[in-house]
Design an enzyme around this catalytic site. Sequence first.
Site, mmCIF file in Angstrom:
data_model
loop_
_atom_site.group_PDB
_atom_site.id
_atom_site.type_symbol
_atom_site.label_atom_id
_atom_site.label_comp_id
_atom_site.label_asym_id
_atom_site.label_seq_id
_atom_site.Cartn_x
_atom_site.Cartn_y
_atom_site.Cartn_z
ATOM 1 C CG LEU A 10 -35.960 12.319 13.604
ATOM 2 C CD1 LEU A 10 -37.130 11.535 13.462
ATOM 3 C CD2 LEU A 10 -36.302 12.859 15.004
ATOM 4 C CE LYS A 169 -41.646 11.593 21.186
ATOM 5 N NZ LYS A 169 -40.438 11.982 20.280
ATOM 6 C CG ASN A 177 -37.951 6.426 25.307
ATOM 7 O OD1 ASN A 177 -39.006 5.922 24.788
ATOM 8 N ND2 ASN A 177 -37.272 7.321 24.544
ATOM 9 C CB SER A 236 -37.361 2.988 23.044
ATOM 10 O OG SER A 236 -36.144 2.685 23.729
HETATM 11 O O1 KPL Z 1 -40.041 8.735 20.659
HETATM 12 C C1 KPL Z 1 -39.901 7.543 20.939
HETATM 13 C C2 KPL Z 1 -38.269 7.068 21.071
HETATM 14 O O2 KPL Z 1 -38.069 5.953 20.940
HETATM 15 O O3 KPL Z 1 -37.766 8.066 21.583
HETATM 16 C C3 KPL Z 1 -40.908 6.454 20.870
HETATM 17 C C4 KPL Z 1 -42.286 7.250 21.080
HETATM 18 C C5 KPL Z 1 -41.029 5.697 22.295
HETATM 19 C C6 KPL Z 1 -40.955 5.481 19.846
HETATM 20 O O4 KPL Z 1 -39.861 4.524 19.693
#
Ligand code: KPL
Length: 297
Positions: A10, A169, A177, A236
Amino acid sequence: MIQIMGAGALGSLLGALIQLSGYDVVFVARGEQLKAIKKKLTVSGLINAELKVKAVEKPTDAELTFFTVKAYDTEEAARALSKVDPGIVCSVQNGIGVEDVIKKYAEKVVRGVTSYGANLQDFGHVVYAGEGCIYLPNNSLGREVRGLLTNAKLNLELVENIEFRIWAKAVLNSAINPLTAICRVRNGRIVENEYLWGLASQIAKEGEELMKRLGYEFDAVSEVRRVAMATAKNRSSMLQDIEKGKRTEIDYINGVLIEKCRELGLNCYANEFVYKIIKGLENELTSSFTDLGLTDT
Ligand code: KPL
């Protein structure tokens, strides 16, 4: 200067999008990832780009620092930040309560929530899997962050209900996950496979009940279905961790939900079930932890 504290999947994606918009960005990383991005950072998926980036091991002064380390690395990374002037520290991590840890070490901390999808295909190569948004609280720090990034090709939205979004979230992550990580499947399979969907719905319902008790209306089952399908091809973050034999963020997602449910006398059997399996997997896979370095969320 915009700083990315924890340039994993990310962090690397956000940093790349910001740098491609013309900003000066510094990427803080460790180990193999640091070595790789010192040569170049490759982005594929929704965009294709190869970037020459400023990559360092230790944080530096900045106007804004995006905090994208794994939840369990929060304390160590925040301590490292306290040695410099990181400007506004904006956490877009998974999990609940991480911002309280950062606040012990930094003055200006703002907690956001993001829906951007990123996978680390290899060290130095991030796949931009899904366009998302960074939600920030509509307060002075949130507005300042948006002001600093007005020209960035990044979706930033100021919202009034950031606490709700943090819990929502976490509930989404709690259902998607662990199951994707246990069964080694992409997000979409959680909905398409009836057995997994049965379990995911149960986990979601427990989260929904908890949120109701906390004062939030959230249709968790429908949202889990929507997000899992919208990110159907995504692996995930927990699946990526398990595949790499790394520790996961389960304690900061299902772990926190379980703790809160117990406190309030709510049922959380499905959460407990997947929590124990992930902890069991962690014990098996990571019995030889070698890299507890700063990684992505
Ligand atoms: O936030 C996510 C993650 O993988 O940590 C999702 C929303 C499940 C998307 O992959």
